[in-house]
Structure formats: structure tokens, C-alpha cells
Design a protein around this motif. Structure first.
Motif, PDB file in Angstrom:
ATOM      1  N   ALA A 116       0.861  -1.193   0.000  1.00 24.92           N
ATOM      2  CA  ALA A 116       0.000   0.000   0.000  1.00 24.92           C
ATOM      3  C   ALA A 116       0.889   1.232   0.000  1.00 24.92           C
ATOM      4  CB  ALA A 116      -0.929  -0.016   1.215  1.00 24.92           C
ATOM      5  N   GLY A 117       1.752   1.305  -1.014  1.00 27.38           N
ATOM      6  CA  GLY A 117       2.718   2.393  -1.092  1.00 27.38           C
ATOM      7  C   GLY A 117       2.473   3.267  -2.298  1.00 27.38           C
ATOM      8  N   GLY A 118       3.555   3.638  -2.983  1.00 29.13           N
ATOM      9  CA  GLY A 118       3.467   4.572  -4.100  1.00 29.13           C
ATOM     10  C   GLY A 118       2.615   4.048  -5.239  1.00 29.13           C
ATOM     11  N   LEU A 119       2.843   2.814  -5.657  1.00 32.80           N
ATOM     12  CA  LEU A 119       2.071   2.229  -6.752  1.00 32.80           C
ATOM     13  C   LEU A 119       0.717   1.728  -6.264  1.00 32.80           C
ATOM     14  CD1 LEU A 119       4.915   0.239  -8.552  1.00 32.80           C
ATOM     15  CD2 LEU A 119       3.928   2.456  -9.178  1.00 32.80           C
ATOM     16  N   GLY A 120       0.699   1.172  -5.062  1.00 27.84           N
ATOM     17  CA  GLY A 120      -0.552   0.652  -4.511  1.00 27.84           C
ATOM     18  C   GLY A 120      -1.589   1.752  -4.324  1.00 27.84           C
ATOM     19  N   SER A 121      -1.122   2.967  -4.009  1.00 28.19           N
ATOM     20  CA  SER A 121      -2.071   4.048  -3.710  1.00 28.19           C
ATOM     21  C   SER A 121      -3.015   4.357  -4.871  1.00 28.19           C
ATOM     22  CB  SER A 121      -1.327   5.315  -3.281  1.00 28.19           C
ATOM     23  OG  SER A 121      -0.795   5.172  -1.995  1.00 28.19           O
ATOM     24  N   PRO A 122      -2.510   4.751  -6.050  1.00 23.07           N
ATOM     25  CA  PRO A 122      -3.454   5.014  -7.143  1.00 23.07           C
ATOM     26  C   PRO A 122      -4.198   3.760  -7.564  1.00 23.07           C
ATOM     27  CG  PRO A 122      -1.182   5.150  -7.928  1.00 23.07           C
ATOM     28  CD  PRO A 122      -1.122   5.049  -6.439  1.00 23.07           C
ATOM     29  N   ALA A 123      -3.522   2.616  -7.533  1.00 29.78           N
ATOM     30  CA  ALA A 123      -4.198   1.374  -7.916  1.00 29.78           C
ATOM     31  C   ALA A 123      -5.406   1.132  -7.009  1.00 29.78           C
ATOM     32  CB  ALA A 123      -3.220   0.205  -7.861  1.00 29.78           C
ATOM     33  N   LEU A 124      -5.208   1.268  -5.709  1.00 24.35           N
ATOM     34  CA  LEU A 124      -6.303   1.025  -4.763  1.00 24.35           C
ATOM     35  C   LEU A 124      -7.465   1.988  -4.998  1.00 24.35           C
ATOM     36  CD1 LEU A 124      -4.211   0.471  -1.511  1.00 24.35           C
ATOM     37  CD2 LEU A 124      -5.809  -1.194  -2.505  1.00 24.35           C
ATOM     38  N   LEU A 125      -7.144   3.260  -5.196  1.00 27.32           N
ATOM     39  CA  LEU A 125      -8.219   4.247  -5.346  1.00 27.32           C
ATOM     40  C   LEU A 125      -9.050   3.978  -6.603  1.00 27.32           C
ATOM     41  CD1 LEU A 125      -6.332   7.512  -4.307  1.00 27.32           C
ATOM     42  CD2 LEU A 125      -7.915   6.148  -2.931  1.00 27.32           C
ATOM     43  N   TYR A 126      -8.372   3.656  -7.709  1.00 26.01           N
ATOM     44  CA  TYR A 126      -9.121   3.427  -8.951  1.00 26.01           C
ATOM     45  C   TYR A 126      -9.831   2.079  -8.960  1.00 26.01           C
ATOM     46  CZ  TYR A 126      -8.008   7.762 -11.198  1.00 26.01           C
ATOM     47  OH  TYR A 126      -7.959   9.083 -11.516  1.00 26.01           O
ATOM     48  N   LEU A 127      -9.232   1.071  -8.358  1.00 20.64           N
ATOM     49  CA  LEU A 127      -9.933  -0.220  -8.271  1.00 20.64           C
ATOM     50  C   LEU A 127     -11.193  -0.064  -7.430  1.00 20.64           C
ATOM     51  CD1 LEU A 127      -6.835  -2.555  -7.730  1.00 20.64           C
ATOM     52  CD2 LEU A 127      -8.264  -2.434  -9.794  1.00 20.64           C
ATOM     53  N   ALA A 128     -11.080   0.703  -6.349  1.00 20.16           N
ATOM     54  CA  ALA A 128     -12.245   0.932  -5.485  1.00 20.16           C
ATOM     55  C   ALA A 128     -13.313   1.720  -6.226  1.00 20.16           C
ATOM     56  CB  ALA A 128     -11.813   1.677  -4.223  1.00 20.16           C
ATOM     57  N   ALA A 129     -12.886   2.792  -6.885  1.00 21.18           N
ATOM     58  CA  ALA A 129     -13.853   3.618  -7.610  1.00 21.18           C
ATOM     59  C   ALA A 129     -14.545   2.819  -8.708  1.00 21.18           C
ATOM     60  CB  ALA A 129     -13.144   4.828  -8.212  1.00 21.18           C
ATOM     61  N   ALA A 130     -13.791   1.913  -9.350  1.00 23.36           N
ATOM     62  CA  ALA A 130     -14.335   1.116 -10.449  1.00 23.36           C
ATOM     63  C   ALA A 130     -15.338   0.072  -9.968  1.00 23.36           C
ATOM     64  CB  ALA A 130     -13.202   0.428 -11.203  1.00 23.36           C
ATOM     65  N   SER A 169      -4.861   2.559   7.130  1.00 26.44           N
ATOM     66  CA  SER A 169      -5.038   3.847   6.477  1.00 26.44           C
ATOM     67  C   SER A 169      -5.533   3.669   5.037  1.00 26.44           C
ATOM     68  CB  SER A 169      -3.679   4.550   6.551  1.00 26.44           C
ATOM     69  OG  SER A 169      -3.547   5.538   5.627  1.00 26.44           O
ATOM     70  N   ALA A 170      -4.993   2.653   4.334  1.00 28.69           N
ATOM     71  CA  ALA A 170      -5.420   2.393   2.957  1.00 28.69           C
ATOM     72  C   ALA A 170      -6.878   1.930   2.918  1.00 28.69           C
ATOM     73  CB  ALA A 170      -4.515   1.334   2.318  1.00 28.69           C
ATOM     74  N   GLU A 171      -7.260   1.113   3.895  1.00 33.74           N
ATOM     75  CA  GLU A 171      -8.657   0.655   3.955  1.00 33.74           C
ATOM     76  C   GLU A 171      -9.600   1.854   4.116  1.00 33.74           C
ATOM     77  OE1 GLU A 171      -9.754  -1.516   7.507  1.00 33.74           O
ATOM     78  OE2 GLU A 171     -11.357  -2.579   6.439  1.00 33.74           O
ATOM     79  N   ALA A 172      -9.217   2.767   4.989  1.00 32.29           N
ATOM     80  CA  ALA A 172     -10.056   3.956   5.204  1.00 32.29           C
ATOM     81  C   ALA A 172     -10.170   4.771   3.919  1.00 32.29           C
ATOM     82  CB  ALA A 172      -9.466   4.804   6.332  1.00 32.29           C
ATOM     83  N   ALA A 173      -9.062   4.888   3.189  1.00 27.71           N
ATOM     84  CA  ALA A 173      -9.085   5.658   1.937  1.00 27.71           C
ATOM     85  C   ALA A 173      -9.984   4.983   0.905  1.00 27.71           C
ATOM     86  CB  ALA A 173      -7.660   5.807   1.393  1.00 27.71           C
ATOM     87  N   VAL A 174      -9.881   3.669   0.815  1.00 31.26           N
ATOM     88  CA  VAL A 174     -10.730   2.915  -0.121  1.00 31.26           C
ATOM     89  C   VAL A 174     -12.202   3.140   0.218  1.00 31.26           C
ATOM     90  CG1 VAL A 174     -11.480   0.554  -0.667  1.00 31.26           C
ATOM     91  CG2 VAL A 174      -9.052   1.160  -0.791  1.00 31.26           C
ATOM     92  N   HIS A 175     -12.517   3.094   1.499  1.00 31.99           N
ATOM     93  CA  HIS A 175     -13.923   3.236   1.904  1.00 31.99           C
ATOM     94  C   HIS A 175     -14.443   4.659   1.758  1.00 31.99           C
ATOM     95  CE1 HIS A 175     -14.039  -0.837   4.164  1.00 31.99           C
ATOM     96  NE2 HIS A 175     -14.454  -0.933   2.913  1.00 31.99           N
ATOM     97  N   ARG A 176     -13.526   5.635   1.785  1.00 27.90           N
ATOM     98  CA  ARG A 176     -13.971   7.007   1.496  1.00 27.90           C
ATOM     99  C   ARG A 176     -14.408   7.108   0.033  1.00 27.90           C
ATOM    100  NH1 ARG A 176      -9.862   8.662   4.985  1.00 27.90           N
ATOM    101  NH2 ARG A 176      -8.325   8.836   3.320  1.00 27.90           N
ATOM    102  N   VAL A 177     -13.689   6.399  -0.844  1.00 27.93           N
ATOM    103  CA  VAL A 177     -14.026   6.428  -2.271  1.00 27.93           C
ATOM    104  C   VAL A 177     -15.278   5.598  -2.544  1.00 27.93           C
ATOM    105  CG1 VAL A 177     -13.241   5.725  -4.579  1.00 27.93           C
ATOM    106  CG2 VAL A 177     -11.646   6.808  -2.998  1.00 27.93           C
ATOM    107  N   ASN A 178     -15.324   4.418  -1.941  1.00 26.47           N
ATOM    108  CA  ASN A 178     -16.429   3.500  -2.219  1.00 26.47           C
ATOM    109  C   ASN A 178     -16.685   2.603  -1.014  1.00 26.47           C
ATOM    110  OD1 ASN A 178     -18.249   1.655  -3.200  1.00 26.47           O
ATOM    111  ND2 ASN A 178     -17.200   1.384  -5.178  1.00 26.47           N
ATOM    112  N   PRO A 179     -17.674   2.952  -0.207  1.00 25.88           N
ATOM    113  CA  PRO A 179     -17.921   2.194   1.034  1.00 25.88           C
ATOM    114  C   PRO A 179     -18.425   0.769   0.789  1.00 25.88           C
ATOM    115  CG  PRO A 179     -19.602   3.875   0.706  1.00 25.88           C
ATOM    116  CD  PRO A 179     -18.572   4.101  -0.359  1.00 25.88           C
TER     117      PRO A 179
END
Ligand SMILES: [Zn+2]
Length: 392
Positions: A48-62, A98-108
């Protein structure tokens, strides 16, 4: 072109889901069915670092239904210039949390599974087994080879990315459909020869470019659309703003995915990749001193010569007074030994002790007898001796 979708459609979308994903549903080739596949799919993001961050946000949003996150680190101040799922108030918090919280902010509605474990050959197959696609955003070679081999053994596609300074690389490894990582990179680089982002630095926004390609590829694989990046290695130069596409092929002699594999179960990947400065067969570990012993020695009547093998940019952030800069490369080329005295005790330091262990080893091999590595490097020095200096 349409490849084969690797995920079956699951339950029907609810009304609010159709609205949330409407701009996907409208795309010919995705549609309701494609979105149902995404909602039924499971993606594992390793790191859940530099590459994981955008990947997680877009996978969640998708709308990827289940996202697993593997990491054991806690958020540090030096992460925040690029790891955009973490924020200032997350410092000290486990990255998975922290990454889980960010994912859930985008898509609960995303089911997040936190894997607070260091992947190793004992647990990797169990962690990866239930996922459809693996996104590898790790920054170290042992984990890359481990993830690759586990994905080959489980028949999973794995979307790999790598970044350093201004350069990035990304591909999809998938044995049976194209090469695996080992087909193209059969041997890890010599230990210590490729600097990590912690040593060499990384252009923060580069993570967005490479991580978003990784999530694009993961989503394409899940939907079974387009041409996956199997058999192609994208090489990105952010300074020139170029993306070169290299053709890469499966190696029939690949030790893990070839016709006669020799690696049929997971191995010790730390041993496989080696440790910088590690003793060769028959050699003793390098002698070492603590930072307290170093401070005492430097204050003595006849102080040792303290050598700093780090780069100029690192020395500009923090340095031990009196240390003489001789870059590790000069130890590797042998040029360092033309200026190093043989009649004086030598202590060698770097950031945390890995590169200086290699330099110490090289000095011993060059015939120096009174030489030692400073354990923990300047980071230990700052923590224990001189907290007025800036860690990095
Ligand atoms: Zn292979």
C-alpha cells in the motif's frame, strides 16, 4: 479485441449501483454485465505504497467487489510525497488500516481484506489463492520473485510495476498467456546494485502514471476487454515523457513456468536475491561497530577515518561531522583503495548499514584489516547520537 473474462458475473446490480457505475455501464463492451463482473471480482494489491495508492483508489472507484491489501509497514513522513492513500494524520498508523479507510472514502461498498503479514514462501499461496488478479506494487526483489512464482503456481495474472527516480516499468505477467517475470528477469540484480527508492529517491507523481496503468490492466483482465499487457513491457521515462513498448517472450527454459520447471515450490527469496555485503561461502560476517562506539572512537586521541559511502544528495540532508565522502561505486571499481590509508583504522557508514557493509567487505577483500561497518548508519546516528539532524 476481446480476451476471455476471468471472472464470472455474480449477483445483479442494485439500482443505486447502476447509477454509481452508470458511466461504465454506458461503455459498449463493459455494460451491466461487465460491471457485474467487477463487483464479483477480487483483486489483491501487494504493497500500500506509491504504486498501490493510485491502484487502490481506482480499483475501489471502479467497483471491484473485494480488494485485499498486503503491507506490514506503518505510514512515515517520507511516504507522503507519493503515497496518496495516506495523509499527514495517518503517520504511525498501519498502512493497511489507512489504505482501507481511503478505499472506503471512495467507495464504502468495497469489501476490504487487510493482510497485515509479510508475504513469504510459507503464506503467499494461501494469501493469493482466492484472488482473481494480483497487483504488485512492492519495492524489493525478494517479494517480486515470490509474488511471481506464487502467481505462476496458482495460474493467476499479475500486474507488476516498478519505479525509481524518473523511470518506471509496467507489465502483465501471466504464464500460459505470455511470459512470467522470471522469463524476462531470470536473475535478480546483484544485491545492492539497484538502489531502492529509500536510497535513490523517486519522483512522486511517477507513481500515478505507473500505478494507474496497473489498475487499468487489472480492470481490463477482470472484464476480459482489450489487449492485456502480456508479452509487452512498457518502459516510461517521465523526463522525456515517453512510453516505449518492448516485446517480451515466454522462455521455454524458465525455471518456474517453462516446460521443465526446476522451481516447483516456493523457495527462500531473500537468500535467492542475496543481501548486500553478505559473506560469500567461507567468509566471516563483516566486523561492525555501533554508533555509540563510533562516537567514542571519533572523540578519542587518535580517531579512526570515518568514510561515508552515500551519494551527494543524501549527504546534503544529513552527515556525520568529519566523515570523508567516498562513494560506494569507488569501492566497487577499486578506485577507493588508491586513497584509503592502510595504516589507520577505518569505519564506514551509509544510510542504514547495507551499502557500507558491502564497502567494508570490499575493503577486507582488498587486504584492509582494520576496517568496520557502522551498524544502522546515519539513521541510527541521528536517533541515538545527534537528533538535531534530519532523518530521511
Ligand atoms: Zn517464466
Amino acid at each position: 479485441m476481446r480476451s476471455e473474462a476471468i471472472v464470472e458475473t455474480g449477483r445483479q446490480l442494485t439500482g443505486p449501483e447502476v447509477t454509481r457505475y452508470a458511466r461504465h455501464v454506458l461503455i459498449p463492451g463493459v455494460g451491466i454485465e461487465g460491471q457485474e463482473r467487477l463487483v464479483a471480482s477480487k483483486v489483491l494489491v501487494v504493497g500500500a505504497g506509491g504504486l498501490g495508492s493510485p491502484a487502490l483508489l481506482y480499483l475501489a472507484a471502479a467497483g471491484v467487489g473485494t480488494i485485499g491489501i498486503v503491507d506490514t509497514d506503518v505510514v512515515e513522513l517520507t511516504n507522503l510525497h507519493r503515497q496518496v492513500v495516506h495523509s499527514d494524520t495517518d503517520i504511525g498508523r498501519p498502512k493497511t488500516e489507512s489504505a482501507e479507510a481511503a478505499v472506503h472514502r471512495v467507495n464504502p461498498h468495497v469489501n476490504v481484506i487487510r493482510h497485515d503479514v509479510r508475504l513469504d514462501s510459507g503464506n503467499a499461496l494461501d494469501v493469493i489463492r482466492d484472488y482473481d488478479v494480483v497487483v504488485d506494487g512492492t519495492d524489493n526483489f525478494p517479494t517480486r520473485y515470490l509474488v511471481n512464482d506464487a502467481c505462476v503456481m496458482l495460474g493467476k495474472p499479475h500486474v507488476w510495476g516498478s519505479i525509481l527516480r524518473f523511470d518506471g516499468q509496467v507489465s502483465v505477467w501471466w504464464a500460459g498467456h505470455g511470459p512470467c517475470y522470471r522469463c524476462v528477469f531470470p536473475q535478480p540484480p546483484p544485491p545492492g546494485s539497484v538502489p531502492s527508492c529509500a536510497e535513490g529517491g523517486v519522483f512522486g507523481v511517477l507513481c500515478a502514471a505507473i500505478g494507474s496503468v496497473q489498475s487499468t490492466e487489472a480492470i481490463k483482465l477482470l472484464l476480459g476487454i482489450g489487449e492485456p499487457l502480456t508479452g509487452r513491457l512498457l518502459v516510461h521515462d517521465a523526463l522525456r515523457q515517453t512510453w516505449d513498448s518492448l516485446t517480451v517472450r515466454a522462455d521455454p527454459d524458465c525455471p518456474v513456468c517453462g516446460t521443465h520447471p526446476t522451481v516447483t515450490e516456493l523457495i527462500d527469496y531473500v537468500e535467492f536475491c542475496g543481501v548486500p555485503g553478505a559473506p560469500a561461502a567461507g567468509e566471516e560476517p563483516v566486523p561492525s561497530v555501533t554508533v555509540h562506539q563510533t562516537a567514542e572512537a571519533l572523540a578519542a586521541q587518535e580517531p579512526p577515518l570515518l568514510v561515508d559511502v552515500r551519494g551527494e544528495e543524501e549527504r546534503a540532508i544529513a552527515a556525520i561531522p568529519g566523515a570523508v565522502p567516498i562513494h560506494l561505486d569507488l569501492f566497487r571499481s577499486g578506485a577507493a583503495f588508491r586513497e584509503l590509508p592502510r595504516d589507520r583504522r577505518i569505519l564506514i557508514h551509509c544510510k542504514v548499514g547495507g551499502r557500507s557493509a558491502e564497502a567494508t567487505r570490499l575493503a577486507l577483500r582488498a587486504g584492509y584489516t582494520d576496517v568496520a561497518n557502522v551498524e544502522g548508519g546515519i539513521i541510527a546516528w541521528i536517533e541515538q547520537i545527534d537528533p538535531t539532524q534530519t532523518p530521511y
